[in-house]
Write an enzyme that holds these catalytic residues in place. Structure first.
Site, short mmCIF file in Angstrom:
data_model
loop_
_atom_site.label_atom_id
_atom_site.label_comp_id
_atom_site.label_asym_id
_atom_site.label_seq_id
_atom_site.Cartn_x
_atom_site.Cartn_y
_atom_site.Cartn_z
N LYS A 87 2.22 -10.62 -2.00
CA LYS A 87 3.51 -10.57 -1.31
C LYS A 87 3.53 -11.64 -0.23
O LYS A 87 2.50 -11.88 0.42
CB LYS A 87 3.69 -9.17 -0.71
CG LYS A 87 5.03 -8.92 -0.05
CD LYS A 87 5.14 -7.46 0.39
CE LYS A 87 6.44 -7.13 1.08
NZ LYS A 87 6.54 -5.70 1.46
N SER A 162 10.44 -3.18 -0.15
CA SER A 162 10.58 -4.61 0.03
C SER A 162 9.64 -5.44 -0.84
O SER A 162 9.83 -6.64 -0.97
CB SER A 162 10.36 -4.98 1.49
OG SER A 162 9.05 -4.65 1.91
N SER A 186 7.62 0.60 0.80
CA SER A 186 7.80 -0.70 0.15
C SER A 186 6.82 -1.02 -0.96
O SER A 186 7.01 -2.02 -1.66
CB SER A 186 7.74 -1.81 1.18
OG SER A 186 9.00 -1.94 1.77
N1 GLN Z 1 12.95 0.47 3.19
C1 GLN Z 1 12.18 0.65 4.38
C2 GLN Z 1 12.68 -0.24 5.46
O1 GLN Z 1 13.54 -1.04 5.19
C3 GLN Z 1 10.73 0.42 4.11
C4 GLN Z 1 10.34 -0.99 4.09
C5 GLN Z 1 8.86 -1.19 4.00
O2 GLN Z 1 8.11 -0.28 3.65
N2 GLN Z 1 8.42 -2.39 4.37
O3 GLN Z 1 12.23 -0.18 6.57
#
Ligand code: GLN
Length: 498
Positions: A87, A162, A186
């Site tokens: 990532k 994400s 994410s």
């Molecule tokens: N969807 C969650 C957020 O936007 C989790 C994102 C993540 O785990 N990086 O904060």
């Protein structure tokens, strides 16, 4: 907007262990496997946009070095020579680390994150950096400055986020595994949307050094894979104490699961395992019917394997979302203060007469996308004088309440079974105009981060929707530092794709 549908991922695609066996037998070289991965990335990326950067030359160099080691009888172990993806918020002292942000469009990290370095030291080949929501803020990978990633099972749908690029790359079988990061879901949510295994390790299990911070008290790096045994293998390499991350735990790392994990942990724990099923989530009207059906089948599979199912009560996921978005945004507003166009990030061109304040303001306005700006403002507000008690401190108390509730539940059961997401992958643009609807996507994942627990999302079923077969994922939440047993238990419900 339409995209050519990519080739469907083959149902029997090989995992890392299978590919390692090909290397060990001499049937394929690392260079062969790496060229295959690069060719698949080149072929599928125009449709999927899973990669921000593909490292053609460096990957081939790493593969040749691995083949050389092997021919000299000095192979570094089971991962040596296997191509994987990272990532793009995981720093690599090669290529760019953009966090899918215009702000870091040309940022080159001077060092490599500990988790990535441990994999490199084990001989893996990095084929590229994957797309993501900007600074890991989002649940659909639509918040990327470089365009959205598409779901390999249906390109009109999101891959989740994400870590959507990592999950799409594994789901499309470009690579057998990738690293993601999980602050509030994410890793698990995109893994569920793309039919992969996604492991969020216990907070502190994996060093965060070199992971560009979103919310430091919640962030964890973890693997997205095609099999549970691969998740165990990758975890065993990336986990462990790191003097560079004071929150990384000294707890020892259990060895990887056996090739085919037993359905129940083979430890001294009294049999049979007990699985907790949160009462309120069962048959929730907020879930897609396919998710409710998959939850019941998973519970049934555990019972058939000899496990005991007990109903448990957990705090309402919507309260967890409120607490999560206050805490995550508060921490983000502080972590992202360093991106000012001077210390880090692209500097706005404001002319010679403007002052420093204007430089900061213009650089941050031009560099950050709308969701990141929204969260910085939210986070700054909840921390500001007069509001911190009402929001931030209340959220911290809620977090403690949630942590204790999970701790108490895990006294009565070995693991908690619940959906990874309320539904299968949704359509692109379906939720972009309603941030709250998107935040609700995280209803089953954020509590786990607030409680600091390990959880794995596994593909358990698929739903036929609009003529496409969309994966459904279930989540198992375990006791702290007990990833080994968690992965073994998860094999009971994992859909056999191999
Ligand atoms: N969807 C969650 C957020 O936007 C989790 C994102 C993540 O785990 N990086 O904060």
């Amino acid at each position: 907007m339409s995209a050519a549908p990519p080739d469907m991922p083959p149902a029997n695609a090989m995992d890392l262990h299978d590919r390692a066996a090909l290397l060990a037998s001499g049937e394929r070289s690392s260079e062969d496997l790496t060229r295959d991965a690069l060719a698949a990335a080149d072929r599928l990326n125009p449709a999927l946009n899973a990669f921000i950067e593909i490292h053609h030359d460096a990957a081939i160099d790493q593969a040749r070095a691995s083949d050389q080691r092997r021919s000299n009888g000095r192979s570094l172990g089971p991962l040596d020579g296997l191509p994987i993806a990272l990532k793009d918020n995981i720093c690599l002292a090669h290529g760019r680390t953009t966090c899918a942000s215009r702000f870091l469009e040309s940022y080159r990290s001077p060092y490599t994150a500990t988790a990535a370095q441990r994999l490199i030291d084990a001989g893996i080949v990095v084929v590229g950096k994957t797309n993501m929501d900007e600074f890991a803020m989002g649940s659909s990978t639509e918040n990327s400055a470089f365009g959205p990633t598409r779901n390999p099972h249906d390109p009109s749908r999101v891959p989740g986020g994400s870590s959507g690029g990592s999950a799409a790359a594994v789901g499309a079988n470009i690579v057998a595994a990738a690293l993601g990061s999980d602050t509030g879901g994410s890793i698990r949510q995109p893994a569920a949307f793309c039919g992969c295994v996604g492991l969020k390790p216990t907070y502190g299990r994996v060093s965060r050094w070199g992971l560009v911070a979103y919310a430091s008290s919640l962030d964890q790096i973890g693997p997205i894979t095609r099999s549970l045994r691969d998740a165990a293998l990758l975890l065993s390499v990336i986990a462990g104490h790191d003097p560079l991350d004071s929150t990384s735990a000294p707890a020892s790392v259990a060895p990887p699961c056996p090739s085919h994990a037993p359905s129940a942990p083979s430890t001294s724990r009294p049999e049979p395992p007990t699985i907790g099923l949160p009462r309120a989530i069962r048959n929730s009207t907020g879930n897609h019917p396919a998710v409710n059906a998959a939850l019941e089948s998973a519970a049934h599979a555990f019972e058939s394997a000899g496990a005991r199912i007990v109903e448990i009560d957990l705090p309402d996921g919507r309260d967890a979302i409120a607490a999560y978005y206050i805490i995550a945004c508060a921490e983000a507003s502080s972590n992202l203060a360093r991106f000012d166009g001077v210390r880090y990030g692209r500097r706005a061109d404001i002319g010679p007469s403007a002052d420093l304040e204007a430089l900061y303001r213009r650089s941050r306005t031009e560099g950050f996308g709308p969701e990141v700006q929204r969260r910085i403002m939210l986070g700054t507000h909840v921390l500001s004088a007069g509001y911190a008690d009402r929001y931030y401190h209340t959220a911290q108390r809620a977090r403690e309440f949630i942590r204790r509730a999970f701790q108490a539940a895990l006294h009565t059961c070995n693991a908690i079974l619940m959906p990874a997401t309320p539904g299968p992958a949704f359509r692109l643009a379906e939720k972009t105009t309603d941030p709250l609807a998107l935040y609700l996507e995280d209803v089953y994942t954020v509590s786990v981060n607030l409680a600091g627990l390990p959880a794995v999302s596994v593909p358990v079923a698929s739903a036929q929707i609009d003529g496409k077969s969309l994966p459904i994922g279930m989540q198992l939440v375990g006791r702290p530092f007990d990833e080994h047993d968690l992965l073994a238990l998860a094999s009971t419900v994992m859909l056999r794709t191999r």
